[in-house]
Design an enzyme around this catalytic site. Structure first.
Site, mmCIF file in Angstrom:
data_model
loop_
_atom_site.group_PDB
_atom_site.id
_atom_site.type_symbol
_atom_site.label_atom_id
_atom_site.label_comp_id
_atom_site.label_asym_id
_atom_site.label_seq_id
_atom_site.Cartn_x
_atom_site.Cartn_y
_atom_site.Cartn_z
ATOM 1 C CG HIS A 146 -1.670 -1.210 1.471
ATOM 2 N ND1 HIS A 146 -2.516 -1.711 0.523
ATOM 3 C CD2 HIS A 146 -1.731 -2.049 2.525
ATOM 4 C CE1 HIS A 146 -3.070 -2.823 1.003
ATOM 5 N NE2 HIS A 146 -2.610 -3.059 2.210
ATOM 6 C CG HIS A 164 -6.041 -5.854 1.356
ATOM 7 N ND1 HIS A 164 -6.873 -4.926 1.925
ATOM 8 C CD2 HIS A 164 -4.937 -5.922 2.147
ATOM 9 C CE1 HIS A 164 -6.310 -4.466 3.028
ATOM 10 N NE2 HIS A 164 -5.152 -5.046 3.182
#
Ligand SMILES: Nc1ncnc2c1ncn2[C@@H]1O[C@H](COP(=O)(O)OP(=O)(O)O)[C@@H](O)[C@H]1O
Ligand SMILES: Nc1ncnc2c1ncn2[C@@H]1O[C@H](COP(=O)(O)OP(=O)(O)O)[C@@H](O)[C@H]1O
Ligand SMILES: [Mg+2]
Ligand SMILES: [Mg+2]
Ligand SMILES: [Mg+2]
Ligand SMILES: [Mg+2]
Lengths: 206, 334, 334, 206
Positions: free
Chosen positions: B57, B220
């Site tokens: 991320h 995700h």
């Protein structure tokens, strides 16, 4: 059956999870984030590394160490859940004989740990959907006079049925729940790894 | 799988080494334990701020460590929350007596691991630890039938604002209250044009046809709530802004920080184009943009797509937003 | 084609509108003429700095407009240099009597259009205009048999350093000399894992198999010098660093700014991983990294890949690099 | 032949370039940056917009305006090159009759502008490889007594041959030169657009 059988179990489970890592990750790709295979493999390889380095006098020490290793090495949802399972399973075996009854009580303690951490209910499409029928089948087998081995075989068979039964379910816990209705039609990765671990137990804990 | 990597198993530690090499002035990186520290942590008298989560991320969270933001960030494997050991080590290292706040994104794994860490840290060293969980993703129904809303874009804004409060010496309880207030006033929604590929998995998490997109995705690589035909930016902006606005709801006269975030594989030219659409929609709704942020801040590997986050702000929040920050990922006034 | 856009013909103007909306504090955008101005331009007594080029390289150049960097940037169509009218308008607007420097990347189109603009501006308003052309790409032989080396990563570093010199009031001739010095001391090399898609073209500029990469690419989606089998990051780093180091050459004891740039579609985690490799190679060569920059700064739409730029620096260049800058794309000390 | 013929030419060329935009861009994808079709189309559509709004008394005014429009609207390499061509072509026609000879001189002036800007030589794999043989053929046809129309037909045919001859060349100017040997085997986009423009001239300037 002594501590060696449990070492065998953990090593065997590590092998099976390693072989199935891509499969578990593929299941997790469909309704999760594509890491369950890598997570389980990493955790159990870490357990194998511990086994290679240390020896254990008792099953409870061994299993607690396995649980702590999973907690420390896996992360994600499965790390704390399986970690807690093995921690509590080991703790429950402390000072106990390794009779079918004692192992049954320890399995219950482990799965209660999974529930305490994850708060899943039956039908939420989680690993608990494999653990719950497995416990029931194990108890029934022992009540019917089975030894550990056959009782675990019954448990593993029930886990597999529970695993298969996750396919049509709509997930209500974990990452798959974000998909809502789209989670139906896919097999839960955690219920699959639970089944693999129980099948391994049935092969080794005899 | 087309990535600039060596062994998939080494991605996280090698990227951390790269961060350490690139930012020796501001960061100290414990590569072994995968913890990124503010170089001068612990800061006497300051509440320690810790976050963490799966890797993939970036710049979140390691890139948000530094003056005016986090004191430490724990990096998990790609898309896998870090483990309690990391969080405990980080907690101890940044505690300067004023306590520590854990900023946790609402995912089962993150929540459970941070919970275990907080229990252990409290038992162990007597460190006062509070936790705040972000859950701003309106794509997920917050109900008994889900794991609750995901923590996404608001996490970035929260780490900045709460970081400023901690930097100016606010006490733990107040910092935690502020964090909850920020979370309560923020909402997000995301979409993807392509899937990402988890290095260890080696292939895309999901397949999308050339004329399809996923709406309501998280960070995700998980599929979204809906698969829809590809649409123009204008329509996509509405699909993201409308559910966000109507959820809080944000109302005419409200002031917001508007945040258009790239998922990692979408270039800045498209993000600015999307921001143009978002700004017009907010303008039409009578919502004032007090501050904006456009760029790749909370990503999902090389996924193409974007998310929109709104945070309702008052003068106090704007003041904290404007306060100096010096991290690899966000920097101004310093 | 999967992009967050509306009509392919509107990409540039809509993205500029987004920039204007996102940065009203720092930028003034002439959307009609596609010029991004520093909000407070012209700055009395200051040399005006202008750059420009095709769009699709964001944040370059519009994202580098602001205090301590450019006064204006002219945006062309995607991968098409802007036209002389834009450059003339920008030149007039930022001229505060101290003259204007054009920073031009060495591409036939850019050079010709800027040349025409400089001729016209000089004839027209009597503005003193100097030009500097960047040509740092070692993938291209600089010979009679090519259009010369392309201007790539050094352009970013040059705009920062020269921007600082202009900000501190250096006169035009000195600023231009500095620009040439920076260009002379910088070298770059890039590679791509995937092609990009020009919006108006609607399909990828080139096709690459899953196991292939292009080495020696530029920033316009043009194919590179060589198509090679995909390799680990470690080997790719060597393929980029070695030709760069041996070209200037950079030598043991040299101090450099090391810049790992993403092409737009490669996530930060991979860029940090690449920086780790690059830093190790430089360390082994005895080259000291004085400063570093890792991120997407000069991109090629959504192309996946990266480039490595080295700039040999002395204390003076480092001081100018460290000077305050406040642009959407680069910001520190302000 | 008067100013109207040149208006027809520009409109016809705009149509042809619009139809061939994808083709030109595809050629530019192979050895350039995939924008030549969009560039030419944008420039000539801008010329059409000018034609729709204004009327012109003389061919030179018209052509200079066309050149300025291309310079102002196209950018890239082709904008200044074609812009300069039309600017100088128009300038050379100022005060001239529109005889085959005068048009020939103007064509030469235009192409000299292309050379002055781009500094290409024959065989560099650029639009000049179409312009050069076209001029030669035009001159020869006029020397042989041809009118404008047939002379332009000869020029367009020669341009097409020049265009085809760019295929095996290794580029030494423009973006394609970055490719080195890899540029061989591809047709130059600019030589292709030049040929289209000359073919259009042969159809309309009669
Ligand atoms: N609350 C929960 N209770 C029990 N099991 C859960 C819960 N949440 C998730 N799981 C199990 O964890 C599995 C996913 O594990 P993993 O992919 O390793 O972690 P993550 O979801 O964090 O990526 C699911 O398939 C499910 O069986
Ligand atoms: N120096 C030059 N002289 C003549 N023609 C050139 C030169 N450089 C490029 N060209 C022509 O320009 C064409 C490319 O135009 P275009 O794609 O519109 O511009 P760009 O290369 O800037 O993207 C080439 O195919 C070539 O024919
Ligand atoms: Mg998972
Ligand atoms: Mg995970
Ligand atoms: Mg171009
Ligand atoms: Mg081109």
């Amino acid at each position: 059956m002594g501590v060696d059988s449990f070492v065998d179990w953990l090593r065997d489970a590590a092998g099976v999870l390693h072989e199935n890592a891509a499969y578990l990750t593929e299941l997790d790709s469909a309704i999760g984030d594509a890491d369950h295979g890598a997570n389980m493999d990493r955790g159990f390889q870490a357990i194998v590394a511990v086994l290679d380095e240390s020896s254990f006098d008792s099953a409870d020490e061994l299993l607690k160490k396995a649980g702590m290793t999973l907690v420390s090495k896996v992360g994600g949802a499965s790390g704390p859940l399986y970690g807690t399972f093995f921690l509590r399973f080991g703790t429950a075996l402390a000072g106990a004989d390794l009779s079918a009854e004692a192992i049954g009580r320890a399995l219950h303690a482990g799965v209660e740990g999974v529930l305490a951490r994850g708060k899943a209910e039956l039908g939420d499409k989680t690993m608990y959907d494999a653990w719950a029928p497995a416990l029931e089948a194990y108890d029934a087998a022992v009540a019917g006079g089975s030894e550990v081995g056959p009782a675990l075989t019954a448990a593993a068979e029930a886990a597999a049925k529970g695993r298969d039964a996750t396919v049509p379910l709509v997930a209500r816990k974990g990452r798959a729940s974000y998909l809502g209705e789209r989670s139906a039609g896919h097999q839960d990765p955690g219920a699959t790894s639970t089944t693999l671990i129980l099948e391994s137990a049935a092969r080794t804990l005899t | 799988m087309k990535k600039l990597i060596n062994d998939p198993g080494d991605v996280v530690s090698e990227a951390l080494r790269g961060m350490a090499a690139a930012h020796p002035d501001r960061l100290r990186v414990d590569v072994e334990n995968r913890i990124v520290y503010r170089k001068d942590a612990p800061r006497p008298g300051k509440v320690g701020l810790i976050s963490g989560g799966g890797s993939g991320h970036e710049p979140m969270h390691g890139g948000f460590v530094g003056l005016g933001m986090l004191d430490a960030a724990c990096a998990g494997e790609v898309f896998t929350s870090p483990v309690p050991d990391q969080m405990m080590a980080a907690t101890k290292a940044v505690d300067a007596g004023a306590g520590v706040l854990h900023i946790v994104k609402n995912y089962t794994g993150d929540v459970m691991n941070f919970e275990m860490a907080a229990e252990l840290a409290a038992a162990d060293a007597g460190t006062e630890v509070l936790s705040v969980v972000t859950n701003d993703d309106v794509a997920v129904q917050d109900s008994l039938y889900t794991a609750g809303r995901r923590g996404v874009g608001v996490t970035v804004l929260l780490e900045k604002i709460v970081g400023a409060a901690a930097e100016e010496g606010q006490p733990l309880a107040q910092v935690a209250d502020l964090a909850r207030r920020v979370n309560d006033n923020g909402r997000s929604m995301g979409m993807a044009l392509t899937s990402c590929t988890v290095p260890a998995a080696g292939k895309p998490t999901f397949d999308l046809a050339d004329n399809e997109m996923e709406v309501g995705i998280g960070i995700h690589g998980e599929p979204g709530r809906q698969r829809l035909p590809l649409a123009p930016a204008r329509e996509i902006a509405a699909m993201l802004v409308d559910p966000v606005v109507s959820d809080l709801p944000y109302q005419q006269g409200d002031s917001v920080i508007a945040f258009v975030n790239g998922m990692g594989g979408t270039p800045l030219i498209e993000l600015y184009l999307m921001y143009n659409e978002v700004a017009q929609l907010l303008d039409r709704a009578g919502i004032t943009v007090a501050r904006s942020l456009v760029g790749n801040y909370i990503t999902s590997l090389e996924m193409a797509g974007c998310s929109v986050t709104l945070l309702k702000v008052d003068d106090d929040l704007v003041r904290l937003w404007d306060a100096p920050v010096n991290t690899p990922g966000l920097r101004w006034g310093a």
